[in-house]
Design an enzyme around this catalytic site. Structure first.
Site, PDB file in Angstrom:
ATOM      1  N   HIS A  10      63.250 -47.705  19.403  1.00 54.67           N
ATOM      2  CA  HIS A  10      63.768 -46.530  18.692  1.00 54.67           C
ATOM      3  C   HIS A  10      63.029 -46.259  17.393  1.00 54.67           C
ATOM      4  O   HIS A  10      63.405 -45.373  16.616  1.00 54.67           O
ATOM      5  CB  HIS A  10      65.277 -46.674  18.455  1.00 54.67           C
ATOM      6  CG  HIS A  10      66.073 -46.239  19.644  1.00 54.67           C
ATOM      7  ND1 HIS A  10      67.010 -47.028  20.241  1.00 54.67           N
ATOM      8  CD2 HIS A  10      66.027 -45.093  20.353  1.00 54.67           C
ATOM      9  CE1 HIS A  10      67.523 -46.369  21.277  1.00 54.67           C
ATOM     10  NE2 HIS A  10      66.945 -45.191  21.357  1.00 54.67           N
ATOM     11  N   ASP A  70      74.819 -45.263  12.409  1.00 53.55           N
ATOM     12  CA  ASP A  70      75.480 -44.076  12.974  1.00 53.55           C
ATOM     13  C   ASP A  70      75.427 -44.081  14.500  1.00 53.55           C
ATOM     14  O   ASP A  70      76.294 -43.515  15.157  1.00 53.55           O
ATOM     15  CB  ASP A  70      74.761 -42.793  12.511  1.00 53.55           C
ATOM     16  CG  ASP A  70      74.951 -42.548  11.034  1.00 53.55           C
ATOM     17  OD1 ASP A  70      75.882 -43.120  10.450  1.00 53.55           O
ATOM     18  OD2 ASP A  70      74.145 -41.787  10.461  1.00 53.55           O
ATOM     19  N   GLU A  87      79.566 -40.175   4.082  1.00 51.96           N
ATOM     20  CA  GLU A  87      78.206 -39.656   4.247  1.00 51.96           C
ATOM     21  C   GLU A  87      78.186 -38.207   3.762  1.00 51.96           C
ATOM     22  O   GLU A  87      79.204 -37.684   3.277  1.00 51.96           O
ATOM     23  CB  GLU A  87      77.737 -39.732   5.712  1.00 51.96           C
ATOM     24  CG  GLU A  87      77.439 -41.145   6.182  1.00 51.96           C
ATOM     25  CD  GLU A  87      76.562 -41.219   7.415  1.00 51.96           C
ATOM     26  OE1 GLU A  87      76.104 -40.167   7.916  1.00 51.96           O
ATOM     27  OE2 GLU A  87      76.313 -42.354   7.892  1.00 51.96           O
TER      28      GLU A  87
END
Ligand code: FAD
Length: 520
Positions: free
Chosen positions: A94, A158, A279
């Site tokens: 990723h 997240d 956030e």
């Protein structure tokens, strides 16, 4: 620039792999490792790309380890060769700039170690609970396994389809970081295969240099094969709130006010009340107010939010969450109202959702599946993640958001902005963060077509250039540099320690060449 897979290089790879295999056969290394070493086009191609889709670097071979011993064997083998070959552990790939690649070396597909026995939960009420998890494990699998026992880790990313080794190599941050610290500060011990091929257990007390180096190590000192993660009683549900602001200073003031409350229970074993997550994000342009990462706003309000964005060009969205369970259900609303009272969001622009804990933590998955179904997931991702000191964030807003980003109008993806506290990080680790107590993380999470990612990379360069010329001392998160000089600047006063530890734990510079720190 994308690099193609030229036939002569492949031919060299074949020669290399045959030599590697005959070396293994002639040596004392167990033969079963050869069966797990692949160099077919499918294995090589998959190890040659990542989520960024901007670089392609084929390895010579890919190891699909069936045991930790295979990893040890491979690293020892690399060390024993007159000219060592490089090795990169790969989680899910990723990364976006080839950080888990190993040109002409061997990529270790860590996820092939996965089996259910590699998540094991132990402990008691009195000693505290913990999970021993393989470095290849996905955070979603850890969440599912621990929830079965009514427990959960408390610092998250997240997105949960990331590996433990991959996030602990970087830090692992999210809206919980202001309160519980990044994931690297929520680890009790590790098993690491060092660059010399030694399998070593380490913790803050035992082999502490290796422990502190391996967390945030960018894969440089060892391959994490096990981590012990503390667990806490899991809540059942989450009250999730978003509030909109047109004024940046008020948005900052409220974010900072909220993170200054309830940030003092880092070592406590019980989760007390207060906000568990904070956030923020930018709403811009005249597209839908939701982005692919989460659909939140009621559709009946979309048009008013779009008008608001058009009126102000940028709207700042503050996002908070408070966890609860059956015991706290009755006091939750009052506690949340008290916390949010006096905040200066735009009247009428507060939206709430009540979701299960797992739905909240796994909120990005739905967006991923939707993008996958439209063929929009495996596309270039010219991401840029920065840490910006609080004292310069207002200049960053005017110079970057309100100038570069608005003028270029090419942004296509979420822009995150939220604060965290330096005191929740451990300075003994190799993480580099701004020197101020409060700093902001900014994420430009762009996606693009295969033809236009370079324009977004140009925008990223312009942002970095602006910070440099305005002397805003930003630090890159998930950093990407090409030269040793840039890395030296990035690590600052920690550079000498990084070099010393590289010589101690990976003296032949074998591991994670894709980071380009010691292998330009
Ligand atoms: P890889 O990309 O495969 O590897 C990353 C680096 O770690 C490489 O250098 C590799 O060699 C090394 N490595 C991999 N496994 C090991 C191991 N076992 N031991 C030692 N080194 C290893 N990050 C956040 O902090 N917060 C977020 O909220 C967040 N959200 C994300 C959302 C999405 C959709 C994506 C794609 C990424 C997100 N990330 C986030 C970034 C993520 O943390 C990094 O991509 C990270 O690298 C983890 O990905 P991975 O497990 O696939 O590791």
């Amino acid at each position: 620039m994308a690099i193609n897979f030229p036939i002569p290089a492949y031919f060299i790879d074949m020669v290399f792999i045959n030599r590697l295999k005959s070396f293994i056969t002639k040596s004392f290394f167990p033969h079963h490792i050869t069966a797990n070493l692949r160099h077919d086009a499918t294995a090589l191609t998959s190890a040659a790309i990542d989520f960024g889709h901007m670089v392609t670097i084929p390895p010579a071979a890919v190891l699909f380890p069936s045991s930790v011993n295979d990893v040890v064997t491979l690293v020892k083998l690399a060390n024993s060769r007159p000219v060592p070959f490089n090795i990169a552990a790969k989680g899910c790939g990723h990364s976006v700039h080839g950080q888990a690649m190993a040109g002409n070396g061997v990529v270790v597909e860590m996820t092939s170690l996965n089996n259910p026995s590699r998540i094991s939960i132990s402990g008691s009420e009195s000693t505290g609970f913990f999970a021993d998890v393989g470095g290849e494990q996905l955070w979603i699998d850890i969440l599912n396994a621990t929830l079965e026992r009514g427990l959960a880790p408390r610092s998250w990313t997240d997105y949960l389809y990331l590996t433990v080794g991959g996030t602990l190599s970087n830090a692992g941050i999210s809206g919980q970081t202001f309160r519980y610290g990044p994931q690297i500060c929520n680890v009790i011990e590790l098993d690491v295969v060092t660059g010399k091929g030694d399998l070593v257990s380490c913790s803050a007390e035992k082999n502490k240099e290796l422990f502190n180096s391996s967390l945030v190590c960018l894969g440089q000192f060892g391959i994490i094969v096990r981590a012990r993660i503390p667990l806490f009683p899991a809540p059942n549900r989450v009250k999730w709130v978003r509030m909109l602001y047109s004024n940046f200073n008020e948005f900052l003031k409220d974010q900072e006010k909220l993170i200054s409350i309830n940030n003092n229970d880092n070592n406590g074993s019980k989760q007390k009340g207060g906000l568990n997550y904070l956030e923020g994000l930018l709403l811009m342009h005249d597209g839908p107010p939701d982005n692919w990462r989460s659909s939140f706003f009621p559709s009946s309000h979309h048009s008013t939010i779009i008008s608001l964005v058009n009126q102000h060009s940028i709207i700042y969205c503050l996002e908070v969450a408070m966890y609860y369970d059956d015991r706290s259900r009755h006091t939750l609303d009052k506690e949340l109202d008290d916390l949010l009272e006096g905040l200066d969001f735009l009247p009428g622009y507060k939206f709430e959702k009540d979701v299960s804990y797992i739905e909240f933590l796994n909120r990005v998955r739905g967006g991923e599946l939707s993008l996958r179904s439209q063929g929009l997931w495996d596309v270039p991702h010219p991401w840029l993640n920065l840490f910006v000191p609080k004292s310069r964030i207002a200049e960053f807003d005017s110079g970057v958001f309100k100038d570069i980003v608005l003028k270029r109008k090419i942004t296509n993806g979420p822009i995150l902005i939220y604060p965290m506290n330096r005191s929740k990080w451990d300075d003994k680790m190799s993480a580099v963060i701004p020197e101020e107590e409060v700093f902001y993380t900014i994420g430009f999470l762009n996606s693009s077509g295969f033809d236009d990612w370079e324009a977004m990379e140009e925008q990223n360069k312009e942002i970095l250039g602006y910070c440099n010329s305005a002397n805003i001392k930003i630090k890159q998160y998930l950093p990407h540099y090409k030269t040793k000089e840039d890395w030296e600047k990035h690590f600052g006063h920690k550079w000498k320690i990084i070099q010393d530890r590289k010589l101690e734990f990976d003296p032949k510079m074998i591991l994670s060449p894709g980071q380009k720190i010691f292998n330009p």
